[in-house]
Design a protein around this motif. Sequence first.
Motif, PDB file in Angstrom:
ATOM      1  N   ASP A 131       0.810  -1.208   0.000  1.00  0.00           N
ATOM      2  CA  ASP A 131       0.000   0.000   0.000  1.00  0.00           C
ATOM      3  C   ASP A 131       0.849   1.266   0.000  1.00  0.00           C
ATOM      4  O   ASP A 131       0.324   2.365  -0.180  1.00  0.00           O
ATOM      5  CB  ASP A 131      -0.945   0.010   1.206  1.00  0.00           C
ATOM      6  CG  ASP A 131      -2.097  -0.975   1.031  1.00  0.00           C
ATOM      7  OD1 ASP A 131      -2.363  -1.349  -0.125  1.00  0.00           O
ATOM      8  OD2 ASP A 131      -2.718  -1.366   2.033  1.00  0.00           O
ATOM      9  N   GLY A 132       2.162   1.122   0.210  1.00  0.00           N
ATOM     10  CA  GLY A 132       3.052   2.270   0.107  1.00  0.00           C
ATOM     11  C   GLY A 132       3.439   2.513  -1.336  1.00  0.00           C
ATOM     12  O   GLY A 132       3.107   1.749  -2.244  1.00  0.00           O
ATOM     13  N   LEU A 133       4.161   3.600  -1.570  1.00  0.00           N
ATOM     14  CA  LEU A 133       4.628   3.915  -2.915  1.00  0.00           C
ATOM     15  C   LEU A 133       5.937   3.196  -3.187  1.00  0.00           C
ATOM     16  O   LEU A 133       6.795   3.094  -2.314  1.00  0.00           O
ATOM     17  CB  LEU A 133       4.821   5.426  -3.069  1.00  0.00           C
ATOM     18  CG  LEU A 133       3.555   6.276  -2.947  1.00  0.00           C
ATOM     19  CD1 LEU A 133       3.897   7.743  -3.126  1.00  0.00           C
ATOM     20  CD2 LEU A 133       2.511   5.849  -3.974  1.00  0.00           C
ATOM     21  N   ALA A 134       6.100   2.721  -4.425  1.00  0.00           N
ATOM     22  CA  ALA A 134       7.309   1.989  -4.811  1.00  0.00           C
ATOM     23  C   ALA A 134       7.969   2.675  -5.989  1.00  0.00           C
ATOM     24  O   ALA A 134       7.289   3.181  -6.883  1.00  0.00           O
ATOM     25  CB  ALA A 134       6.967   0.541  -5.163  1.00  0.00           C
ATOM     26  N   SER A 194      -9.157   4.496  11.908  1.00  0.00           N
ATOM     27  CA  SER A 194      -8.505   5.296  10.877  1.00  0.00           C
ATOM     28  C   SER A 194      -7.421   4.519  10.146  1.00  0.00           C
ATOM     29  O   SER A 194      -6.797   3.609  10.702  1.00  0.00           O
ATOM     30  CB  SER A 194      -7.903   6.565  11.483  1.00  0.00           C
ATOM     31  OG  SER A 194      -8.938   7.440  11.922  1.00  0.00           O
ATOM     32  N   TYR A 195      -7.205   4.929   8.901  1.00  0.00           N
ATOM     33  CA  TYR A 195      -6.186   4.310   8.041  1.00  0.00           C
ATOM     34  C   TYR A 195      -4.992   5.251   7.935  1.00  0.00           C
ATOM     35  O   TYR A 195      -5.141   6.422   7.582  1.00  0.00           O
ATOM     36  CB  TYR A 195      -6.775   4.045   6.656  1.00  0.00           C
ATOM     37  CG  TYR A 195      -5.782   3.527   5.647  1.00  0.00           C
ATOM     38  CD1 TYR A 195      -5.353   2.209   5.679  1.00  0.00           C
ATOM     39  CD2 TYR A 195      -5.274   4.366   4.656  1.00  0.00           C
ATOM     40  CE1 TYR A 195      -4.445   1.720   4.748  1.00  0.00           C
ATOM     41  CE2 TYR A 195      -4.361   3.883   3.720  1.00  0.00           C
ATOM     42  CZ  TYR A 195      -3.953   2.563   3.780  1.00  0.00           C
ATOM     43  OH  TYR A 195      -3.052   2.099   2.868  1.00  0.00           O
ATOM     44  N   THR A 199       3.349   5.095   3.205  1.00  0.00           N
ATOM     45  CA  THR A 199       4.526   5.860   2.775  1.00  0.00           C
ATOM     46  C   THR A 199       4.604   7.209   3.473  1.00  0.00           C
ATOM     47  O   THR A 199       5.623   7.553   4.082  1.00  0.00           O
ATOM     48  CB  THR A 199       4.518   6.073   1.245  1.00  0.00           C
ATOM     49  OG1 THR A 199       4.520   4.793   0.611  1.00  0.00           O
ATOM     50  CG2 THR A 199       5.747   6.851   0.794  1.00  0.00           C
ATOM     51  N   ALA A 200       3.541   7.995   3.393  1.00  0.00           N
ATOM     52  CA  ALA A 200       3.554   9.338   3.976  1.00  0.00           C
ATOM     53  C   ALA A 200       3.428   9.314   5.491  1.00  0.00           C
ATOM     54  O   ALA A 200       3.900  10.220   6.178  1.00  0.00           O
ATOM     55  CB  ALA A 200       2.429  10.174   3.361  1.00  0.00           C
ATOM     56  N   GLY A 201       2.772   8.275   6.017  1.00  0.00           N
ATOM     57  CA  GLY A 201       2.564   8.215   7.464  1.00  0.00           C
ATOM     58  C   GLY A 201       1.410   9.061   7.950  1.00  0.00           C
ATOM     59  O   GLY A 201       1.105   9.085   9.147  1.00  0.00           O
ATOM     60  N   SER A 202       0.733   9.765   7.020  1.00  0.00           N
ATOM     61  CA  SER A 202      -0.397  10.609   7.411  1.00  0.00           C
ATOM     62  C   SER A 202      -1.672   9.789   7.492  1.00  0.00           C
ATOM     63  O   SER A 202      -1.778   8.707   6.903  1.00  0.00           O
ATOM     64  CB  SER A 202      -0.567  11.749   6.400  1.00  0.00           C
ATOM     65  OG  SER A 202      -0.782  11.224   5.100  1.00  0.00           O
ATOM     66  N   THR A 225      -4.606   1.729  11.664  1.00  0.00           N
ATOM     67  CA  THR A 225      -3.879   0.658  10.988  1.00  0.00           C
ATOM     68  C   THR A 225      -3.444   1.149   9.616  1.00  0.00           C
ATOM     69  O   THR A 225      -4.015   2.107   9.085  1.00  0.00           O
ATOM     70  CB  THR A 225      -4.745  -0.610  10.844  1.00  0.00           C
ATOM     71  OG1 THR A 225      -3.978  -1.638  10.201  1.00  0.00           O
ATOM     72  CG2 THR A 225      -5.984  -0.336  10.016  1.00  0.00           C
ATOM     73  N   ASN A 226      -2.445   0.478   9.052  1.00  0.00           N
ATOM     74  CA  ASN A 226      -2.014   0.804   7.686  1.00  0.00           C
ATOM     75  C   ASN A 226      -2.408  -0.293   6.710  1.00  0.00           C
ATOM     76  O   ASN A 226      -1.852  -0.392   5.617  1.00  0.00           O
ATOM     77  CB  ASN A 226      -0.500   1.018   7.638  1.00  0.00           C
ATOM     78  CG  ASN A 226       0.278  -0.247   7.951  1.00  0.00           C
ATOM     79  OD1 ASN A 226      -0.285  -1.245   8.408  1.00  0.00           O
ATOM     80  ND2 ASN A 226       1.574  -0.221   7.716  1.00  0.00           N
TER      81      ASN A 226
END
Length: 296
Positions: A131-134, A194-195, A199-202, A225-226
């Motif tokens: 789910d993060g940026l690659a 909340s999600y 990557t950003a942590g926001s 959770t992420n």
Amino acid sequence: MDRETWADIAIFAGIAEAGSFTRAGVRFGVSASALSHRMRGMEARLGVRLLNRTTRSVKPTEAGERLLASLRPAIREVDEAMTALGAERDRPAGRVRITTHRSAAFDLILPRLDGFARDYPDIRVEVVVDDGLADIVAQGFDAGIRRRPSLEQDMISVRLDDGVPLRLVASPGYLAAFGTPHRPQDILAHRCLSYRRPTAGSLYPWTFERDGETFSLEPPQSFLTNDIEVLCDMARAGLGLAWITAIQAAPHLASGSLVSVLEDWAPHLPPNYLYYAGRRHLPPALRVFIDAMKTA
């Protein structure tokens, strides 16, 4: 070995096969005199005569024949490799490595994989869910799938969908215990799940939309959770309210394990895009994968 030597080897083999500078020149698209000059340079560098020249023909010397005997297996392997590449255009094969966020993996890729496997049995698809940026180039991916705000600026992108609506959900047990919100402001008195963007942590904003009106609220952060699947499971476990996609929510709404609230205020997520670096000489396997992903 430098490029010039590779070129000289190909020219030498071509002249020996043609038996003539003129016929070899036609094959390579250069003049016979240019090839003769090139061969004299090669022989001078090696200090060995490779070709015997007469007015009617050109034949390898004994040293030239020995060199050809050593080169032929390698030349044959190169020819076979080039032939295989040509065949791949007609029957794509190899590996396609994709990075994608979880909801796109389930909603976009998975429903198309069965048909893709039947059409292209020689292509191996690797789907890496993140789910993060690659960085697809640095990390060895052929392509990625992300929503438009997450795309890198220098990538070529292909739109895959129109975006999906979100659903604000909770379990029947939670709503029975804490009540059902009837307007967005009511969530301030609720437990909220909340999600957090990997990557950003926001935190993903709690945004509400209706009749052109859009506004955001900062909800009480009871659980975070992420991972969107964990977020859904938290809601099903009765821990609070959560935003999940309508596609993700559908089976749980049908089974009754989740209930949708404030549907007339539900926003839409941006569209998904498949993106990749470079347009020239797109690998055949990636090209047909992109075509498959564009098919609704």
